[in-house]
Every structure is written in structure tokens, then in C-alpha cells.
Design an enzyme around this catalytic site. Sequence first.
Site, PDB file in Angstrom:
ATOM      1  CB  SER A  76       3.276  -8.986   2.773  1.00  0.00           C
ATOM      2  OG  SER A  76       3.224  -7.648   3.165  1.00  0.00           O
ATOM      3  CG  HIS A 100       8.324  -7.776   1.347  1.00  0.00           C
ATOM      4  ND1 HIS A 100       8.562  -8.866   2.153  1.00  0.00           N
ATOM      5  CD2 HIS A 100       7.313  -7.104   1.943  1.00  0.00           C
ATOM      6  CE1 HIS A 100       7.742  -8.833   3.182  1.00  0.00           C
ATOM      7  NE2 HIS A 100       6.977  -7.786   3.076  1.00  0.00           N
ATOM      8  CD  GLU A 144      11.710 -11.188   1.883  1.00  0.00           C
ATOM      9  OE1 GLU A 144      12.098 -12.260   2.366  1.00  0.00           O
ATOM     10  OE2 GLU A 144      10.499 -10.883   1.795  1.00  0.00           O
ATOM     11  CG  ASN A 191       6.223 -12.341   5.671  1.00  0.00           C
ATOM     12  OD1 ASN A 191       6.672 -12.093   6.790  1.00  0.00           O
ATOM     13  ND2 ASN A 191       5.656 -11.416   4.920  1.00  0.00           N
TER      14      ASN A 191
HETATM   15  P1  NAI Z   1      -2.067   1.145   4.512  1.00  0.00           P
HETATM   16  O1  NAI Z   1      -3.487   0.740   4.610  1.00  0.00           O
HETATM   17  O2  NAI Z   1      -1.437   1.878   5.629  1.00  0.00           O
HETATM   18  O3  NAI Z   1      -1.874   2.048   3.215  1.00  0.00           O
HETATM   19  C1  NAI Z   1      -2.394   1.738   1.964  1.00  0.00           C
HETATM   20  C2  NAI Z   1      -2.648   3.052   1.231  1.00  0.00           C
HETATM   21  O4  NAI Z   1      -2.901   2.774  -0.136  1.00  0.00           O
HETATM   22  C3  NAI Z   1      -3.848   3.824   1.750  1.00  0.00           C
HETATM   23  O5  NAI Z   1      -3.455   5.140   2.071  1.00  0.00           O
HETATM   24  C4  NAI Z   1      -4.839   3.802   0.585  1.00  0.00           C
HETATM   25  O6  NAI Z   1      -5.604   5.002   0.481  1.00  0.00           O
HETATM   26  C5  NAI Z   1      -3.908   3.632  -0.584  1.00  0.00           C
HETATM   27  N1  NAI Z   1      -4.568   3.013  -1.715  1.00  0.00           N
HETATM   28  C6  NAI Z   1      -5.399   1.934  -1.693  1.00  0.00           C
HETATM   29  N2  NAI Z   1      -5.821   1.665  -2.935  1.00  0.00           N
HETATM   30  C7  NAI Z   1      -5.270   2.581  -3.756  1.00  0.00           C
HETATM   31  C8  NAI Z   1      -5.335   2.823  -5.146  1.00  0.00           C
HETATM   32  N3  NAI Z   1      -6.117   2.068  -5.935  1.00  0.00           N
HETATM   33  N4  NAI Z   1      -4.642   3.839  -5.643  1.00  0.00           N
HETATM   34  C9  NAI Z   1      -3.887   4.608  -4.870  1.00  0.00           C
HETATM   35  N5  NAI Z   1      -3.787   4.443  -3.532  1.00  0.00           N
HETATM   36  C10 NAI Z   1      -4.470   3.429  -2.991  1.00  0.00           C
HETATM   37  O7  NAI Z   1      -1.276  -0.189   4.159  1.00  0.00           O
HETATM   38  P2  NAI Z   1       0.266  -0.542   4.444  1.00  0.00           P
HETATM   39  O8  NAI Z   1       0.395  -1.184   5.762  1.00  0.00           O
HETATM   40  O9  NAI Z   1       1.082   0.625   4.114  1.00  0.00           O
HETATM   41  O10 NAI Z   1       0.514  -1.689   3.366  1.00  0.00           O
HETATM   42  C11 NAI Z   1       0.659  -1.416   2.001  1.00  0.00           C
HETATM   43  C12 NAI Z   1       1.290  -2.609   1.312  1.00  0.00           C
HETATM   44  O11 NAI Z   1       2.535  -2.887   1.902  1.00  0.00           O
HETATM   45  C13 NAI Z   1       0.508  -3.910   1.391  1.00  0.00           C
HETATM   46  O12 NAI Z   1       0.682  -4.615   0.197  1.00  0.00           O
HETATM   47  C14 NAI Z   1       1.173  -4.637   2.524  1.00  0.00           C
HETATM   48  O13 NAI Z   1       1.045  -6.033   2.462  1.00  0.00           O
HETATM   49  C15 NAI Z   1       2.601  -4.238   2.305  1.00  0.00           C
HETATM   50  N6  NAI Z   1       3.448  -4.343   3.489  1.00  0.00           N
HETATM   51  C16 NAI Z   1       3.004  -3.911   4.697  1.00  0.00           C
HETATM   52  C17 NAI Z   1       3.822  -4.019   5.822  1.00  0.00           C
HETATM   53  C18 NAI Z   1       3.353  -3.534   7.146  1.00  0.00           C
HETATM   54  O14 NAI Z   1       3.978  -3.895   8.144  1.00  0.00           O
HETATM   55  N7  NAI Z   1       2.315  -2.727   7.227  1.00  0.00           N
HETATM   56  C19 NAI Z   1       5.169  -4.621   5.725  1.00  0.00           C
HETATM   57  C20 NAI Z   1       5.559  -4.960   4.382  1.00  0.00           C
HETATM   58  C21 NAI Z   1       4.709  -4.838   3.323  1.00  0.00           C
END
Ligand code: NAI
Length: 681
Positions: free
Chosen positions: A404, A425, A437, A475
Site C-alpha cells: 500500500s 495495488h 494501481e 493513498n
Molecule cells: P493479512 O494479514 O490478512 O495477510 C497477510 C498474509 O501473508 C498472512 O496470511 C500471512 O501468513 C502471510 N505471510 C506473511 N509473511 C509471509 C511470508 N514470508 N511468506 C508467505 N506468506 C506470508 O494482510 P492483508 O490485509 O491481506 O495485506 C497484505 C498486503 O496487502 C499488505 O502489503 C497490505 O498493505 C496490502 N493491502 C492491504 C489492503 C487491505 O485493505 N487490507 C488494501 C490494499 C493493499
Amino acid sequence: MTLFQRLDAIAVVTLDHPPVNSLSHALRRHIVDALTAAEADPAVQGIVLVGNDKAFSAGADVTEMGTPRQLAEPMLTQVLARLESCRKPVVAAIGGVALGGGLEVALSCHGRVALERARVGLPEITLGLIPGAGGTQRLPRLVGVATALDMILSGQPRSARALADSGLFDAVVADDLVAAACACASRLAAAPLPRARDRQADAAAVRTAVEQARARLNARQRLQPAYGAALEAVAATALPFDDGLARERALFLELVPSRQARALRYQFKVEREAVKLPADFDGAPRPLQRVAVIGAGTMGSGIAISALDAGLEVILLEQDGAALARGRERIGEHYRSRVAAGKMAAAVAGAAEARLRTTLDWAALAEADLVIEAVFEDLAVKQEVFRKIDAHARAGAVLATNTSYLDIDAIAGATARPQEVLGLHFFSPANVMKLVEVVRGARTRAEVLATGMELGRRLKKLPVLCGNAFGFIGNRIYNAYRRQCEFMLEDGAWPEDVDQALTGMGFAMGPFAVADLSGLDIAWRMRKAQAASRDPRERYVPILDRLCELGRLGRKSGAGYYAYADGKQVATTDDTVRALIMQASAARGIERRPLSAEQIRRRALLAMVNEAALLLAEGVAVRASDIDVVLVQGYGFPRWEGGPVFWAREQERATLEQELEGLAAIVGHGFVRGDLALLLD
Ligand code: NAI
């Protein structure tokens, strides 16, 4: 060109203006000439109008809009009058779509026959208009006011199968469309010709249905003049036909130049531009068949669903088995609920799930054409993940991050192939939100960007090119906006004043309700991380930090800017929050003064406009209009207000310049003023 072909006693007139039979001047002329010839031919008893496989007619010809050809005779309304007054029965044979003016043509015929798979609709409302060639008068007379209102107010096309018993069609058939239409024309030739205009609506029933529909309009619809106009036009079906037609026309002509209709036309156009890469960045996309998604959390599962729905194969990779199982289950649950709701056939859902493979083995990445990570938002974690991607992905694979805020170049630098890395993104929920994005790193190759854009299109999304800057386009603007809204709290507004002013102009939610929904702790963590590098002279509003210190982390903790009772927001902020806000004002030596809704809106919009000018100057956005697409598609900006750039272009230049002076004083140290000329000229 032959005007018609005769099948026994029926003249078959083919509408031939590929691809979708838009109602160009030539096509309108052709219809009238064919009618005249068929009417004069004693061997002809009836007439069938038929389109191509794709379309009976998709409506007005957009390339003619605003040109003399649009108004050249015969105009659409004249064609319709000619059809309706033809002495021989005219039957519309609808195989593909009949939309807008195309459906209005069919409504003016004496009969209509459709294939089951045909789709018909009046989408004008999506452009801030109402049907302007009798659609609001003839459709209710054929299908009843309630169904007509549903179609006119939703703008959504419906299948002929679903409308088979509505009264719109004389027959809905599985195949042999032209034969069925010819049979219909022969049948109609034997009796007085049925015309929609001859049916008189029951005035009391019209009134009731219109009032019920009015009561069902939501707040955002009430803000758009086209909805009220549509109701008024349909209400006019209680009048004699020609009076109703005149009323419709007047309402239509009033809407065409309205700000909202212009904004919607603008959005329609700039969305189509946004998905095209400017020539400097364009390249040939690489083939895409298999995508690997790393991280099966909120975003990873959403992205996976989106790719599966687009027919791609997906490899979903996680770091631990439990998280992988949760992601797998989330995706399975999604498909089960789609099937249960009747939104997806079980076989389609089954096929999508069959394209999904889940794994803990990084070696599986070697099979992917594109790898996208959606792991935790932490640079060190992402760099480690990209080192592993680099070790396993095949040469030529596109490598993407869903970050993000993080620096794409710092992530790309963890690999030996930064030219293959870009940001993609997505927005949450990733299988629903259309915006993506597409972020260009310093070294990203043109064909890698083109592949990112192509993935967006394949996923039926709106990919928008952005430069690599903190927060990219969306953002970055949102932060400037939210910061300005926080200043307003210190200056004299309450959270509900700000939120209501903005939802009052059509934002889906106000900034403080959004903050509570997404959780204040995310911003709190980021603010703490940035504390050391923050210039103490900058205006900083500590209200969010104080809320978090009190355990008010937003909706999930039962309280944030607002309190929540039974999961519902309490309308006004409570005394604790008011006290915090007043303390913040006092600490800054501010004498609180209430802000009007108009003042709140202008300050919020100006903050966006200034940031938009900066983004454009920095090259983070390549087109000013891309900023509007991002705000509308990703941030709940009312589409019918066009976006911040569109808004700015509607304002007096001198007033804007003057208000930016005011903004500079409000923000204080560190304010950078954007050059409006970039946005406005
Ligand atoms: P989340 O916490 O729901 O999911 C992240 C997942 O990645 C977890 O299941 C975790 O086990 C896994 N993970 C962590 N480290 C890992 C690794 N080394 N190898 C493999 N898997 C790994 O997080 P979320 O919300 O899905 O966010 C993920 C990304 O997306 C972040 O960069 C966030 O900034 C971005 N993002 C999130 C948005 C949102 O509204 N939640 C919107 C747009 C982007």
C-alpha cells in the site's frame, strides 16, 4: 445497399452498422428508407427489423455526439414516429442487446420477438440522463410501471428470458429468431396494429408505483437529479401520450447539460483512457496463464478469487499451513455462497476452484507467469519474500507487490532483476473493487508494466498507471484529505459534522467513519514509526493517538471517533471524544468556530486538489483525469461529481487560488502549494 429481403410476404430489414448497430445517421436513414419501400411494395404484408448476433442495437452513436450528424434528419424521434405510424406491422427481432435508443426503437415497433439470451435495458441513468426518445412512456405501457421503474432506475439490462412474461415480448424463443418474428408480423397483419402509445395507464396505479419507487431511493440516488427526473417522467405516463412524451423530452434536455451528467460522461471517457498506457511506457504484454499469489490473507485470497474468476490458474503460497488452510477455506466459502445465492452455477464455481492449487513449497513459483505477493506490510518481510521469489521464479516472470505504501524500488532491489518488478495495488475486497494501481518502479520494463495493465483488464478491473511515491496516487491524496479533516476537528468541527458534510455531497462514507471501520491502530502504528522523522514545526493533530491510547481502536473495539452500540454507529460523538478534541484545540491555542457543511467540503476538496497538482508535477500521475478515476473507483468519491480534478475545473480559478492561500495558512509549516495550471489548463 438492398433495403430488405423478402421472406414470403415479410420484408426483413437488417440493421447493419457493426459492431453494435449504434444508431448512426446512416442507420436511421436506412430504417426509414426500408420502411418506405416495404410499405409501398404490395407483396409485403409485414416488416421485421433484425440486428446482428451481438446487437439489435446498443443505442445512440457516441461518435456522433455533439456533431451535426447527430441532429441530421431523420433524428431518432422521427424514426420512432415513422415506425409507430407504419401502416404495415413492424416487428423487432432481438438477438443480442437492445439498449437505450436501441430498445426505444423496439418499443416503437408493433411487436417484439427475442431470443432467450437477448438482453434489454435503458442504461441512461448511469450517465445521469433518462431515456429521451419515449422509453419512459412506452416501456411502462407495455410492462407496467413497477417493472419499467426498476429497469429505468437501475439502468441494468435484463435477459429476455427473465422478461418473457412481462408483456414486453410477443414471443421469446430459443432459436429461429427471424422465423418467429416473421410469424409474429403475419399474425399482427390480420388485426388493428397494436401500439404502445394507444394504451392508457391507470393514473392512480402510476402515482402509487412512482411514490413507492421514490421512497426506495437511497441517499446517494437522491443527490442525483436524474433519479427525480426519471420518476417525474414515468409519472407523466398518466397524461395523454403526446403530453407525456413532451414532458420526457423537456426533462431529458434539462439533464443533458447538468453538472452531474457532464461528470458521468467525463468519468465514462476518462476510465477508458486510464487503462491505456501512454506511448512512452507502452510495450507488448507477456502471455499470462498462471499466477502465483503469496500470502493467503485478506488481500491474497481476494486477488486469487479474482484471478480464478478470470479463468487463470492460481498457485496460492503461504508461510504456514494453518494460514494456508484458512485462505483455502475463505476462497471455498466464497464460491459456496455465490452458488447458494444463485449468482454462480455450481459447475462454474467447481471449475474455478479446480484451477486453484495451494502450497507451502516455494519451488512451485517456477511455474508462474506472474507472481504477486500480499504478505504483511513490512519492508524487511517483503524484501525477504522477494529474495525467495527471485530464487524460484522463472526467467521472464513478472514479479509484483501489493504494497500500500512501501517503496517499490526498495523491494525490487532485493532481487537481481528489478526491471521485472512492479506494484499492483489492489483494493479491499480485492475480488470486488475495480481499481488497481499499477506502480512503475525506477527500473520497471515497459512490457512488465503492459503485463500488469493486461492482468488488470483480464480481471475486469480498472488498472491505472502510477509512479512510485509514498501512497501512490490514491493513498497520497487520501492522506492529504484525511489530514485536512483532522485539522477541521481542531478548528471547530465534530467528527459527525465532517462526515455528514461529505456524505451529504455523495461520498460513500465520511473520513472518520472510514477510519473507525478500518481500525485506528494501523494509522497509529504508522504515526509512531514516523514520529522520529517528523518535523516538530509541522501541524500535527494528536486526536487519533489519544483515542488509541484509550483503547478506542475503531469499530472492532466498540469505539473510535464514534461509539458503537450493537455494531451500529452512535450518531454523535460522545463526551470523551469531544473532550479530547477540545483539549487538542486548546493546546494549539485555537478558539473553536463551527464550520458549515460548505466550508468543510471546500476545505476537503481543496486539500485533494492541491495534492493532485503535486502528484501531476511529480509525474506520479501521468494524466490529471487518472486521479479522478482513482478517487471514484477506490475511495468512494461520488462518481456524479466527477472527482477532485473535475470539481476544480468547475470552480472559478481566482477563487481557487485565493482559497489555496487560505489552505497554506491552515496547514502551516511544510505546506507545498501545487500549481493549479497543471490541472486546469
Ligand atoms: P493479512 O494479514 O490478512 O495477510 C497477510 C498474509 O501473508 C498472512 O496470511 C500471512 O501468513 C502471510 N505471510 C506473511 N509473511 C509471509 C511470508 N514470508 N511468506 C508467505 N506468506 C506470508 O494482510 P492483508 O490485509 O491481506 O495485506 C497484505 C498486503 O496487502 C499488505 O502489503 C497490505 O498493505 C496490502 N493491502 C492491504 C489492503 C487491505 O485493505 N487490507 C488494501 C490494499 C493493499
